[in-house]
Design an enzyme around this catalytic site. Sequence first.
Site, PDB file in Angstrom:
ATOM      1  N   GLY A 171      40.347  37.230  26.942  1.00 61.53           N
ATOM      2  CA  GLY A 171      41.729  37.259  27.414  1.00 61.53           C
ATOM      3  C   GLY A 171      42.585  36.357  26.553  1.00 61.53           C
ATOM      4  O   GLY A 171      42.215  35.988  25.431  1.00 61.53           O
ATOM      5  N   CYS A 186      43.074  42.690  20.054  1.00 59.68           N
ATOM      6  CA  CYS A 186      43.032  41.266  19.693  1.00 59.68           C
ATOM      7  C   CYS A 186      43.027  41.096  18.181  1.00 59.68           C
ATOM      8  O   CYS A 186      43.656  40.188  17.658  1.00 59.68           O
ATOM      9  CB  CYS A 186      41.837  40.589  20.328  1.00 59.68           C
ATOM     10  SG  CYS A 186      40.326  41.492  20.108  1.00 59.68           S
ATOM     11  N   ASN A 199      43.161  45.549  27.702  1.00 56.41           N
ATOM     12  CA  ASN A 199      43.476  46.311  26.475  1.00 56.41           C
ATOM     13  C   ASN A 199      42.356  47.256  26.064  1.00 56.41           C
ATOM     14  O   ASN A 199      42.611  48.361  25.600  1.00 56.41           O
ATOM     15  CB  ASN A 199      43.878  45.361  25.340  1.00 56.41           C
ATOM     16  CG  ASN A 199      42.755  44.445  24.936  1.00 56.41           C
ATOM     17  OD1 ASN A 199      41.875  44.150  25.726  1.00 56.41           O
ATOM     18  ND2 ASN A 199      42.788  43.999  23.703  1.00 56.41           N
ATOM     19  N   GLU A 244      30.250  37.452  20.192  1.00 53.96           N
ATOM     20  CA  GLU A 244      29.635  38.552  20.919  1.00 53.96           C
ATOM     21  C   GLU A 244      29.069  39.534  19.901  1.00 53.96           C
ATOM     22  O   GLU A 244      29.333  39.436  18.705  1.00 53.96           O
ATOM     23  CB  GLU A 244      30.671  39.239  21.811  1.00 53.96           C
ATOM     24  CG  GLU A 244      31.059  38.330  22.964  1.00 53.96           C
ATOM     25  CD  GLU A 244      31.885  38.992  24.044  1.00 53.96           C
ATOM     26  OE1 GLU A 244      32.923  39.585  23.718  1.00 53.96           O
ATOM     27  OE2 GLU A 244      31.489  38.888  25.224  1.00 53.96           O
ATOM     28  N   GLU A 289      36.468  34.757  24.141  1.00 54.89           N
ATOM     29  CA  GLU A 289      37.048  35.648  23.125  1.00 54.89           C
ATOM     30  C   GLU A 289      38.540  35.717  23.423  1.00 54.89           C
ATOM     31  O   GLU A 289      38.957  36.394  24.372  1.00 54.89           O
ATOM     32  CB  GLU A 289      36.430  37.054  23.221  1.00 54.89           C
ATOM     33  CG  GLU A 289      34.941  37.099  22.969  1.00 54.89           C
ATOM     34  CD  GLU A 289      34.580  36.859  21.511  1.00 54.89           C
ATOM     35  OE1 GLU A 289      35.491  36.632  20.685  1.00 54.89           O
ATOM     36  OE2 GLU A 289      33.390  36.884  21.203  1.00 54.89           O
ATOM     37  N   GLY A 298      42.137  31.246  28.691  1.00 59.18           N
ATOM     38  CA  GLY A 298      40.813  30.766  28.270  1.00 59.18           C
ATOM     39  C   GLY A 298      40.670  29.264  28.475  1.00 59.18           C
ATOM     40  O   GLY A 298      39.626  28.778  28.914  1.00 59.18           O
TER      41      GLY A 298
HETATM   42  P1  NDP Z   1      44.768  37.442  30.415  1.00 63.79           P
HETATM   43  O1  NDP Z   1      44.231  36.156  29.902  1.00 63.79           O
HETATM   44  O2  NDP Z   1      46.036  37.437  31.140  1.00 63.79           O
HETATM   45  O3  NDP Z   1      43.727  38.143  31.414  1.00 63.79           O
HETATM   46  C1  NDP Z   1      42.402  38.380  31.063  1.00 63.79           C
HETATM   47  C2  NDP Z   1      41.545  38.387  32.292  1.00 63.79           C
HETATM   48  O4  NDP Z   1      41.571  37.087  32.884  1.00 63.79           O
HETATM   49  C3  NDP Z   1      42.022  39.347  33.378  1.00 63.79           C
HETATM   50  O5  NDP Z   1      40.915  39.878  34.059  1.00 63.79           O
HETATM   51  C4  NDP Z   1      42.821  38.433  34.284  1.00 63.79           C
HETATM   52  O6  NDP Z   1      42.935  38.899  35.617  1.00 63.79           O
HETATM   53  C5  NDP Z   1      41.976  37.176  34.240  1.00 63.79           C
HETATM   54  N1  NDP Z   1      42.684  35.962  34.624  1.00 63.79           N
HETATM   55  C6  NDP Z   1      44.018  35.736  34.645  1.00 63.79           C
HETATM   56  N2  NDP Z   1      44.271  34.472  35.058  1.00 63.79           N
HETATM   57  C7  NDP Z   1      43.078  33.905  35.307  1.00 63.79           C
HETATM   58  C8  NDP Z   1      42.685  32.609  35.757  1.00 63.79           C
HETATM   59  N3  NDP Z   1      43.579  31.658  36.056  1.00 63.79           N
HETATM   60  N4  NDP Z   1      41.362  32.341  35.883  1.00 63.79           N
HETATM   61  C9  NDP Z   1      40.441  33.288  35.584  1.00 63.79           C
HETATM   62  N5  NDP Z   1      40.761  34.532  35.173  1.00 63.79           N
HETATM   63  C10 NDP Z   1      42.063  34.843  35.022  1.00 63.79           C
HETATM   64  O7  NDP Z   1      44.789  38.402  29.153  1.00 63.79           O
HETATM   65  P2  NDP Z   1      45.288  39.895  29.103  1.00 63.79           P
HETATM   66  O8  NDP Z   1      44.625  40.704  30.152  1.00 63.79           O
HETATM   67  O9  NDP Z   1      46.761  39.845  29.037  1.00 63.79           O
HETATM   68  O10 NDP Z   1      44.658  40.374  27.709  1.00 63.79           O
HETATM   69  C11 NDP Z   1      45.282  40.237  26.511  1.00 63.79           C
HETATM   70  C12 NDP Z   1      44.724  39.044  25.756  1.00 63.79           C
HETATM   71  O11 NDP Z   1      43.331  39.212  25.518  1.00 63.79           O
HETATM   72  C13 NDP Z   1      45.342  38.899  24.380  1.00 63.79           C
HETATM   73  O12 NDP Z   1      45.623  37.556  24.130  1.00 63.79           O
HETATM   74  C14 NDP Z   1      44.233  39.373  23.445  1.00 63.79           C
HETATM   75  O13 NDP Z   1      44.317  38.901  22.136  1.00 63.79           O
HETATM   76  C15 NDP Z   1      43.016  38.901  24.163  1.00 63.79           C
HETATM   77  N6  NDP Z   1      41.832  39.634  23.725  1.00 63.79           N
HETATM   78  C16 NDP Z   1      40.888  38.980  22.963  1.00 63.79           C
HETATM   79  C17 NDP Z   1      39.798  39.652  22.467  1.00 63.79           C
HETATM   80  C18 NDP Z   1      38.761  38.940  21.671  1.00 63.79           C
HETATM   81  O14 NDP Z   1      37.649  39.430  21.596  1.00 63.79           O
HETATM   82  N7  NDP Z   1      39.031  37.788  21.082  1.00 63.79           N
HETATM   83  C19 NDP Z   1      39.596  41.071  22.718  1.00 63.79           C
HETATM   84  C20 NDP Z   1      40.630  41.667  23.532  1.00 63.79           C
HETATM   85  C21 NDP Z   1      41.704  40.947  24.022  1.00 63.79           C
HETATM   86  P3  NDP Z   1      44.246  39.695  36.111  1.00 63.79           P
HETATM   87  O15 NDP Z   1      44.275  40.962  35.335  1.00 63.79           O
HETATM   88  O16 NDP Z   1      43.967  39.891  37.554  1.00 63.79           O
HETATM   89  O17 NDP Z   1      45.417  38.814  35.825  1.00 63.79           O
END
Ligand code: NDP
Length: 476
Positions: free
Chosen positions: A222, A278, A146, A457, A244, A227
Amino acid sequence: MKMWINGKNEDSCSSEYMDVRNPATGKLVDSAPAGCREDVDAAVEAAGRACGSWASLSPQERARFFYRAAGLVRERGEELALLLTSEQGKPLPEARNEIRGFASVLEYYCGLASTLKGEFIQGPGNGYSFTLNEPLGVCAAIIPWNMPALIMGWKLGPALVSGNTVVLKPASSTPLTNLKLAFLLGEAGLPAGVLNLVTGPGSVVGEAIAGHPDIRKLSFTGESGTGKRVAALAAPTLKRLTLELGGSDPMIVCDDAELETAVDGVLRGRFYNCGQTCTAVKRLYLFEGIAEEFLGLLERRVRSLRVGNGMLDGIDMGPLNNEGQRNYVAELVRGVEERGEGKILTGGKVPAGGGYSDGYFFEPTLISEVSPDSRLLTEEVFGPVLPVVRVQNLDEAIEEANRTRYGLGASVWTKNIDRVRQAYEQLKAGTVWVNQHLKVAPELPFGGTKESGLGRENGPYALSDYLESKTVMIRT
Ligand code: NDP
């Protein structure tokens, strides 16, 4: 593009590539290697080899690389913003803003470099003691799609300035801007191995990072479910974790609020980045006395938002980043009225027409009278859909606002100081805004409580997370 390992462009051992498509058009932008576990091992080894010499530089010497890199990023800002919009979908002005944000975070941590220090402690007994703050070694970052550039900055700034080396995994739908930024850090003279980017699926590359025994800290951004999986994989090696995660931020508008300003706040808070932030406004609580007027103003403004390809002038909102995300949002809204869960005031569909047919667009959507157990309130709505609920007073608003497993941000809109105080004391969130929402800055700690994550962070706090305190006691 290729991966960035040990200061060089590298293919993956897997020799497979992932396509990166423009979410507004579906057209191929470029591709990136679909990395494998061996690539993670190679990146960790390179980062491990670079640890000693990088840590032996003074913090100010390390900061010099980032000042240079931030300058290069600002010079090439337009090229980077175009790349970011083409892989992520956000309107170009938002992409420019994010690229500047990346440079600002690096500059902020350069400024903090001279504050890194240990502590002198008198005694006990005959002698004296002091602490050394030492880098942890190889750290890792896993980031989402995002805000790929900004979040990369949030992770690299504190990790690298404090003397660690890093292995970073971008999201698979947005690896290109991250790779370009890594090349620019290389161009700024960052020594080989200090930063390594491994692209590839989360289930392979992400999991290999989370479980890797030689990585001492992992900062993950993510979804909350991912997480938890990452935390479980990291547990056997007891690596430090910053998580996060998702949020479902409430915005509370009291009956004494400046309504026009609050309407602006909702527009930006909910529809910026197509709702994929987020800390976006994900639930709106309106005092009954102003609800009718507020919804009238808001509906007109939401209807006037221009949706389209983020490359075009005058676009307020681009597409969602990927098909899965668009389908998820559409599925949440489908049947809401039939099930009696709420009333759609505007939006609610995939927009019709030729300009939209190849991209992952969804109409900006406003839903009122949402019932308490609707998924629109209990899940994180990561897209341009806003559920609205009416409340009688602040006590009720805060009770409803806190009725979630998330605790990232929350805002209250009022001119009454007693209401301000009640809100910031009682809202369970990592950040509470007053008469604003969404604003973040490198100097302010950022993170969530409950299932929105662990740790913070940004700010000086993030530096201490990347340092190990060693106590030295000297007998005299
Ligand atoms: P995901 O959790 O799907 O993915 C985040 C990252 O984790 C990507 O690089 C993804 O890789 C990787 N990933 C996926 N599966 C695994 C696994 N099993 N083990 C390790 N890594 C993995 O989230 P999104 O990309 O869909 O992002 C959106 C989410 O992020 C929302 O929930 C949002 O609220 C949150 N977010 C939180 C923030 C905060 O600071 N609190 C800030 C911004 C977003 P790949 O792309 O290859 O699947």
